[in-house]
Design a protein around this motif. Structure first.
Motif, PDB file in Angstrom:
ATOM      1  N   THR A 154      -1.815  -5.065   6.097  1.00 55.32           N
ATOM      2  CA  THR A 154      -3.202  -4.840   6.489  1.00 55.32           C
ATOM      3  C   THR A 154      -3.737  -6.137   7.095  1.00 55.32           C
ATOM      4  O   THR A 154      -3.213  -7.228   6.825  1.00 55.32           O
ATOM      5  CB  THR A 154      -4.082  -4.438   5.294  1.00 55.32           C
ATOM      6  OG1 THR A 154      -3.978  -5.439   4.260  1.00 55.32           O
ATOM      7  CG2 THR A 154      -3.632  -3.094   4.732  1.00 55.32           C
ATOM      8  N   ILE A 155      -4.788  -6.026   7.908  1.00 54.78           N
ATOM      9  CA  ILE A 155      -5.318  -7.171   8.635  1.00 54.78           C
ATOM     10  C   ILE A 155      -6.747  -7.470   8.190  1.00 54.78           C
ATOM     11  O   ILE A 155      -7.558  -6.559   8.035  1.00 54.78           O
ATOM     12  CB  ILE A 155      -5.330  -6.910  10.157  1.00 54.78           C
ATOM     13  CG1 ILE A 155      -3.975  -6.390  10.633  1.00 54.78           C
ATOM     14  CG2 ILE A 155      -5.717  -8.180  10.914  1.00 54.78           C
ATOM     15  CD1 ILE A 155      -2.849  -7.343  10.440  1.00 54.78           C
ATOM     16  N   LEU A 204      -2.624 -11.448   7.590  1.00 49.33           N
ATOM     17  CA  LEU A 204      -1.826 -10.243   7.384  1.00 49.33           C
ATOM     18  C   LEU A 204      -1.434 -10.202   5.915  1.00 49.33           C
ATOM     19  O   LEU A 204      -0.862 -11.179   5.405  1.00 49.33           O
ATOM     20  CB  LEU A 204      -0.569 -10.263   8.253  1.00 49.33           C
ATOM     21  CG  LEU A 204      -0.685  -9.980   9.749  1.00 49.33           C
ATOM     22  CD1 LEU A 204      -1.599 -10.991  10.446  1.00 49.33           C
ATOM     23  CD2 LEU A 204       0.700 -10.011  10.404  1.00 49.33           C
ATOM     24  N   THR A 205      -1.718  -9.102   5.236  1.00 48.32           N
ATOM     25  CA  THR A 205      -1.412  -8.976   3.807  1.00 48.32           C
ATOM     26  C   THR A 205      -0.454  -7.811   3.586  1.00 48.32           C
ATOM     27  O   THR A 205      -0.746  -6.679   3.964  1.00 48.32           O
ATOM     28  CB  THR A 205      -2.687  -8.756   2.983  1.00 48.32           C
ATOM     29  OG1 THR A 205      -3.594  -9.831   3.203  1.00 48.32           O
ATOM     30  CG2 THR A 205      -2.354  -8.660   1.499  1.00 48.32           C
ATOM     31  N   ARG A 206       0.698  -8.098   2.980  1.00 51.47           N
ATOM     32  CA  ARG A 206       1.684  -7.075   2.674  1.00 51.47           C
ATOM     33  C   ARG A 206       1.362  -6.435   1.335  1.00 51.47           C
ATOM     34  O   ARG A 206       0.621  -6.998   0.527  1.00 51.47           O
ATOM     35  CB  ARG A 206       3.088  -7.702   2.655  1.00 51.47           C
ATOM     36  CG  ARG A 206       4.234  -6.709   2.777  1.00 51.47           C
ATOM     37  CD  ARG A 206       5.553  -7.436   3.013  1.00 51.47           C
ATOM     38  NE  ARG A 206       5.863  -8.373   1.935  1.00 51.47           N
ATOM     39  CZ  ARG A 206       6.856  -9.255   1.978  1.00 51.47           C
ATOM     40  NH1 ARG A 206       7.616  -9.338   3.048  1.00 51.47           N
ATOM     41  NH2 ARG A 206       7.072 -10.066   0.961  1.00 51.47           N
ATOM     42  N   THR A 207       1.887  -5.264   1.089  1.00 52.49           N
ATOM     43  CA  THR A 207       1.541  -4.526  -0.122  1.00 52.49           C
ATOM     44  C   THR A 207       1.924  -5.253  -1.403  1.00 52.49           C
ATOM     45  O   THR A 207       1.354  -4.985  -2.463  1.00 52.49           O
ATOM     46  CB  THR A 207       2.204  -3.132  -0.113  1.00 52.49           C
ATOM     47  OG1 THR A 207       3.609  -3.281   0.143  1.00 52.49           O
ATOM     48  CG2 THR A 207       1.592  -2.253   0.967  1.00 52.49           C
ATOM     49  N   ASP A 208       2.881  -6.192  -1.343  1.00 50.02           N
ATOM     50  CA  ASP A 208       3.268  -6.931  -2.548  1.00 50.02           C
ATOM     51  C   ASP A 208       2.474  -8.217  -2.728  1.00 50.02           C
ATOM     52  O   ASP A 208       2.746  -9.002  -3.632  1.00 50.02           O
ATOM     53  CB  ASP A 208       4.767  -7.241  -2.531  1.00 50.02           C
ATOM     54  CG  ASP A 208       5.147  -8.232  -1.441  1.00 50.02           C
ATOM     55  OD1 ASP A 208       4.335  -8.466  -0.520  1.00 50.02           O
ATOM     56  OD2 ASP A 208       6.275  -8.772  -1.496  1.00 50.02           O
ATOM     57  N   GLY A 209       1.471  -8.447  -1.859  1.00 49.18           N
ATOM     58  CA  GLY A 209       0.624  -9.629  -1.994  1.00 49.18           C
ATOM     59  C   GLY A 209       0.976 -10.776  -1.076  1.00 49.18           C
ATOM     60  O   GLY A 209       0.192 -11.723  -0.951  1.00 49.18           O
ATOM     61  N   ALA A 210       2.137 -10.743  -0.437  1.00 46.11           N
ATOM     62  CA  ALA A 210       2.507 -11.798   0.512  1.00 46.11           C
ATOM     63  C   ALA A 210       1.519 -11.810   1.668  1.00 46.11           C
ATOM     64  O   ALA A 210       1.051 -10.757   2.112  1.00 46.11           O
ATOM     65  CB  ALA A 210       3.927 -11.570   1.024  1.00 46.11           C
TER      66      ALA A 210
END
Length: 252
Positions: free
Chosen positions: A26-27, A66-72
């Motif tokens: 997500t942005i 940019l945020t990945r679903t695992d928090g990265a």
């Protein structure tokens, strides 16, 4: 080009970049004017090389995260070297203590061109690989007794309470774990499978094996590791030189 135009260009670029990266991202945008947010973001830039040097002479005025679903998280920043394109940097996780980053090599950021699709290939094959590895070690340091995983192998560790804990690299393996009963801790990123029902636990592990194997990811079960002593590297640390957390540690 005014601030509005540059912010729009940055946001559009970040969106296209995210669409080309593995996993779901997500942005969020941080336009000029949000000084507190930009200062917090600067503190979390996990870099001692290109991006750190750029920020030393050009303080952050805007960014896209940019945020990945695992928090990265990855940050897309303006480039100030006379070339078109942007800088992409890894961000340290908010929920981990400073000690978790000790003896973990920084996943230094990269300069990318103005083509978001070619840049996505570069980020995925270089920065993201190094970032996922660094996150695995940091999470391992944050919670003792969990062996670090690799991109091609999920290492599960039996815990004293009968549960199983693991820190998969990336969110592809994570999605398989969650689908089979693992629950992720939002702060540490560690996935845990309760041992309250040992039959259900054993069934879940048996189901996970073939599912990960179909994705080219192996699986292994281990006994708890000893907690890493402060200032030392985990046994499986890559042979490259080891540093300390850059912007993030200096600001804490």
């Amino acid at each position: 080009m005014d601030d509005h135009d540059t912010s729009e260009h940055l946001a559009s670029y970040a969106d296209l970049l995210a669409s080309g990266l593995p996993g779901t991202w997500t942005i969020s945008c941080h336009p000029p004017g949000g000084k507190d947010e930009l200062a917090e973001l600067t503190d979390r830039i996990w870099d001692l090389d290109l991006v750190a040097a750029s920020l030393a002479t050009h303080p952050l005025r805007q960014a896209a995260v940019l945020t990945r679903t695992d928090g990265a998280q990855l940050a897309v920043l303006d480039r100030h070297d006379g070339q078109s394109g942007f800088l992409v940097a890894a961000l340290a996780l908010r929920g981990l203590p400073d000690e978790a980053y000790r003896a973990v090599r920084e996943p230094d950021g990269v300069a990318v061109t103005d083509d978001p699709f070619l840049s996505a290939e570069q980020v995925a094959s270089d920065l993201l690989v190094r970032y996922d590895t660094a996150l695995a070690y940091a999470r391992h340091n944050a919670i003792g007794g969990v062996h670090p995983s690799r991109a091609d192998r999920v290492v599960m560790t039996w815990q004293p309470d009968g549960s199983i804990a693991t820190a998969p690299v990336g969110d592809t393996a994570g999605a398989v774990l969650v689908a089979n009963g693992f629950v992720q801790d939002e702060q540490s990123g560690i996935y845990r499978l309760s041992g309250d029902d040992t039959a259900a636990q054993a069934l879940a592990v048996r189901e996970i094996g073939p599912q990960l194997d179909a994705l080219g990811i192996g699986i292994s079960l281990r006994h708890p590791a000893f907690r890493t002593a402060p200032g030392t590297a985990p046994a499986a640390t890559p042979p490259s030189p080891v540093g300390t957390l850059g912007q993030a540690s200096r600001a804490r």
